[in-house]
Motif scaffolding. Structure first.
Motif, PDB file in Angstrom:
ATOM      1  N   ALA A   1       0.814  -1.209   0.000  1.00 34.08           N
ATOM      2  CA  ALA A   1       0.000   0.000   0.000  1.00 34.08           C
ATOM      3  C   ALA A   1       0.851   1.264   0.000  1.00 34.08           C
ATOM      4  CB  ALA A   1      -0.918   0.001   1.230  1.00 34.08           C
ATOM      5  N   HIS A   2       2.165   1.111  -0.131  1.00 30.15           N
ATOM      6  CA  HIS A   2       3.068   2.255  -0.066  1.00 30.15           C
ATOM      7  C   HIS A   2       3.752   2.514  -1.408  1.00 30.15           C
ATOM      8  CE1 HIS A   2       3.229   3.323   4.260  1.00 30.15           C
ATOM      9  NE2 HIS A   2       2.800   2.077   4.429  1.00 30.15           N
ATOM     10  N   ARG A   3       4.304   3.714  -1.525  1.00 28.54           N
ATOM     11  CA  ARG A   3       5.124   4.060  -2.685  1.00 28.54           C
ATOM     12  C   ARG A   3       6.522   3.480  -2.484  1.00 28.54           C
ATOM     13  NH1 ARG A   3       3.650  10.527  -3.035  1.00 28.54           N
ATOM     14  NH2 ARG A   3       1.389  10.289  -3.457  1.00 28.54           N
ATOM     15  N   ILE A   4       6.970   2.680  -3.426  1.00 21.37           N
ATOM     16  CA  ILE A   4       8.240   1.976  -3.312  1.00 21.37           C
ATOM     17  C   ILE A   4       9.255   2.572  -4.290  1.00 21.37           C
ATOM     18  CG2 ILE A   4       9.407  -0.250  -3.503  1.00 21.37           C
ATOM     19  CD1 ILE A   4       7.452   0.014  -1.147  1.00 21.37           C
ATOM     20  N   ILE A   5      10.450   2.811  -3.796  1.00 17.70           N
ATOM     21  CA  ILE A   5      11.557   3.338  -4.601  1.00 17.70           C
ATOM     22  C   ILE A   5      12.637   2.260  -4.687  1.00 17.70           C
ATOM     23  CG2 ILE A   5      13.278   5.163  -4.825  1.00 17.70           C
ATOM     24  CD1 ILE A   5      11.513   6.807  -2.859  1.00 17.70           C
ATOM     25  N   VAL A   6      13.091   1.934  -5.885  1.00 20.35           N
ATOM     26  CA  VAL A   6      14.140   0.936  -6.061  1.00 20.35           C
ATOM     27  C   VAL A   6      15.287   1.549  -6.851  1.00 20.35           C
ATOM     28  CG1 VAL A   6      12.524  -1.001  -5.969  1.00 20.35           C
ATOM     29  CG2 VAL A   6      13.125   0.009  -8.185  1.00 20.35           C
ATOM     30  N   SER A   7      16.428   0.880  -6.790  1.00 20.47           N
ATOM     31  CA  SER A   7      17.596   1.311  -7.568  1.00 20.47           C
ATOM     32  C   SER A   7      18.039   0.178  -8.466  1.00 20.47           C
ATOM     33  CB  SER A   7      18.746   1.714  -6.634  1.00 20.47           C
ATOM     34  OG  SER A   7      19.126   0.628  -5.815  1.00 20.47           O
ATOM     35  N   GLY A   8      18.690   0.532  -9.572  1.00 20.49           N
ATOM     36  CA  GLY A   8      19.149  -0.482 -10.508  1.00 20.49           C
ATOM     37  C   GLY A   8      18.041  -0.913 -11.441  1.00 20.49           C
ATOM     38  N   SER A   9      18.367  -1.919 -12.263  1.00 20.41           N
ATOM     39  CA  SER A   9      17.416  -2.406 -13.274  1.00 20.41           C
ATOM     40  C   SER A   9      16.637  -3.586 -12.714  1.00 20.41           C
ATOM     41  CB  SER A   9      18.169  -2.819 -14.549  1.00 20.41           C
ATOM     42  OG  SER A   9      19.180  -3.772 -14.220  1.00 20.41           O
ATOM     43  N   GLN A  10      15.713  -3.328 -11.787  1.00 23.03           N
ATOM     44  CA  GLN A  10      14.935  -4.401 -11.170  1.00 23.03           C
ATOM     45  C   GLN A  10      13.625  -4.685 -11.892  1.00 23.03           C
ATOM     46  OE1 GLN A  10      14.611  -4.059  -6.888  1.00 23.03           O
ATOM     47  NE2 GLN A  10      16.544  -2.936  -6.742  1.00 23.03           N
ATOM     48  N   GLY A  11      13.346  -3.937 -12.942  1.00 22.72           N
ATOM     49  CA  GLY A  11      12.156  -4.205 -13.728  1.00 22.72           C
ATOM     50  C   GLY A  11      10.885  -3.643 -13.107  1.00 22.72           C
ATOM     51  N   ALA A  12       9.742  -4.088 -13.638  1.00 24.66           N
ATOM     52  CA  ALA A  12       8.453  -3.562 -13.203  1.00 24.66           C
ATOM     53  C   ALA A  12       8.024  -4.114 -11.857  1.00 24.66           C
ATOM     54  CB  ALA A  12       7.382  -3.876 -14.250  1.00 24.66           C
ATOM     55  N   VAL A  13       8.590  -5.260 -11.457  1.00 28.31           N
ATOM     56  CA  VAL A  13       8.244  -5.884 -10.183  1.00 28.31           C
ATOM     57  C   VAL A  13       9.529  -6.157  -9.416  1.00 28.31           C
ATOM     58  CG1 VAL A  13       7.182  -7.867  -9.042  1.00 28.31           C
ATOM     59  CG2 VAL A  13       6.150  -6.932 -11.125  1.00 28.31           C
ATOM     60  N   SER A  14       9.528  -5.810  -8.143  1.00 29.19           N
ATOM     61  CA  SER A  14      10.693  -6.028  -7.291  1.00 29.19           C
ATOM     62  C   SER A  14      10.288  -6.929  -6.135  1.00 29.19           C
ATOM     63  CB  SER A  14      11.223  -4.696  -6.755  1.00 29.19           C
ATOM     64  OG  SER A  14      12.334  -4.910  -5.918  1.00 29.19           O
ATOM     65  N   GLU A  15      11.119  -7.938  -5.840  1.00 27.49           N
ATOM     66  CA  GLU A  15      10.833  -8.859  -4.740  1.00 27.49           C
ATOM     67  C   GLU A  15      11.753  -8.544  -3.563  1.00 27.49           C
ATOM     68  OE1 GLU A  15       9.842 -13.557  -4.292  1.00 27.49           O
ATOM     69  OE2 GLU A  15      11.709 -13.050  -5.325  1.00 27.49           O
ATOM     70  N   TRP A  16      11.174  -8.196  -2.429  1.00 29.80           N
ATOM     71  CA  TRP A  16      11.938  -7.910  -1.224  1.00 29.80           C
ATOM     72  C   TRP A  16      11.795  -9.087  -0.261  1.00 29.80           C
ATOM     73  CZ3 TRP A  16      11.026  -2.041   0.278  1.00 29.80           C
ATOM     74  CH2 TRP A  16      11.547  -1.237  -0.743  1.00 29.80           C
ATOM     75  N   ARG A  17      12.920  -9.550   0.248  1.00 30.49           N
ATOM     76  CA  ARG A  17      12.924 -10.712   1.144  1.00 30.49           C
ATOM     77  C   ARG A  17      13.135 -10.274   2.593  1.00 30.49           C
ATOM     78  NH1 ARG A  17      15.399 -12.392  -3.582  1.00 30.49           N
ATOM     79  NH2 ARG A  17      14.516 -14.280  -4.515  1.00 30.49           N
ATOM     80  N   PHE A  18      12.530 -11.017   3.500  1.00 32.42           N
ATOM     81  CA  PHE A  18      12.584 -10.696   4.916  1.00 32.42           C
ATOM     82  C   PHE A  18      12.801 -11.974   5.725  1.00 32.42           C
ATOM     83  CE2 PHE A  18       9.875  -7.694   2.737  1.00 32.42           C
ATOM     84  CZ  PHE A  18      10.281  -6.460   3.236  1.00 32.42           C
ATOM     85  N   ARG A  19      13.182 -11.775   6.992  1.00 31.77           N
ATOM     86  CA  ARG A  19      13.258 -12.887   7.945  1.00 31.77           C
ATOM     87  C   ARG A  19      12.544 -12.467   9.219  1.00 31.77           C
ATOM     88  NH1 ARG A  19      16.070 -17.128   6.548  1.00 31.77           N
ATOM     89  NH2 ARG A  19      15.793 -17.952   8.657  1.00 31.77           N
TER      90      ARG A  19
END
Length: 300
Positions: free
Chosen positions: A186-204
């Motif tokens: 539900a938030h505005r996400i900012i990414v760097s590099g060529s991650q494409g239209a979808v970015s996957e963020w991993r968590f633990r």
């Protein structure tokens, strides 16, 4: 051509694994190194290198001679100058490799102080995020983030960094603070590099892994630009803690989802030769290691 020069050329090829890499190590042309090794083989009446279209390898005789050759060259080097003498007069060019934002935000002031303390040393810095090949790339000292393979050389730990998700306090005040990874959708996400239209963020979380696929609102070409965009209240971004250390320390950015953060990563200086390293390498390590360890950005 002297016997010493011939042995030096062969040793460089044996250690680097190719004629071209050996030539770069000695700052000679490949043709000169080929002539030196050929002259050594003629004098010894023995084939030391097996040449093929894919490169060169050591023959059985070459492998045996490489060990003896290295011992002889080291003995010559030790005879030409004692450790104390070398330590007292470091000089020449020191080639460094380190991540870009580590160099820009943490390392530069330390490097300038080192140059002031050792005026006969020149620093040449290369910026790269991956693990360099010290010998092949002509690197004396590299600052690397993450676990190292056993073949990396000598390593000195200097600290820890960790991945963080952060945003400006003003943005969080307007849009709310995410409490779980799924809230990021539900938030505005900012990414760097060529991650494409979808970015996957991993968590633990509680020893279990989870991931969230996000559609970035803004894609930046560099991490620095993404951090800048986040500090201007344009959204949330993910980076390493040292990369946004200035913004986090000043309060321009705030870390969120700390309970879901991945483990910290070690920061290490790697180099070759150990105690036999050149004076400029030893003095550099002695100078920068305590300063890096004391830097708040490397305390995880």
């Amino acid at each position: 051509m002297s016997r010493y020069r011939e042995m030096q050329a062969f040793d460089a090829v044996a250690r680097s694994g190719s004629l071209a890499a050996g030539a770069r190590l000695l700052e000679l042309s490949t043709a000169t190194v080929m002539r030196l090794v050929a002259a050594l083989e003629t004098r010894l009446q023995c084939q030391l290198l097996v040449r093929s279209p894919r490169g060169v390898t050591l023959s059985a005789s070459g492998e045996a001679f490489a060990t003896s050759c290295r011992q002889i060259l080291q003995g010559i080097d030790e005879s030409e100058g004692s450790l104390d003498g070398l330590q007292a007069h470091p000089a020449g060019q020191l080639n460094l490799s380190l991540p870009l934002l580590m160099a820009d935000r943490i390392f530069a002031p330390i490097a300038l102080d080192y140059l002031a303390a050792f005026p006969e040393v020149r620093l040449a810095s290369r910026h790269r995020e991956d693990l360099p090949r010290l010998l092949e790339d002509g690197i004396d000292v590299a600052l690397v983030i993450g676990a190292l393979p056993d073949s990396s050389g000598f390593a000195v730990p200097v600290g820890t960094v960790r991945p963080v998700i952060c945003a400006a306090p003003g943005y969080l005040a307007r849009h709310g603070v995410p409490q779980a990874p799924e809230d990021l959708k539900a938030h505005r996400i900012i990414v760097s590099g060529s991650q494409g239209a979808v970015s996957e963020w991993r968590f633990r979380h509680q020893d279990s892994a989870r991931s969230v696929r996000l559609a970035p609102r803004l894609s930046c070409s560099t991490t620095h630009a993404a951090i800048r965009a986040a500090s201007l209240e344009l959204g949330l971004t993910r980076c390493m803690s040292h990369e946004a250390h200035a913004e986090l320390s000043s309060g321009r950015l705030q870390v969120v989802l700390q309970d879901y953060a991945a483990p910290g990563l070690p920061v290490q200086l790697i180099y070759r030769e150990g105690r036999r390293a050149a004076a400029r390498v030893r003095t550099f390590l002695d100078f920068v290691v305590p300063r890096l360890r004391a830097h708040p950005a490397l305390r995880g």
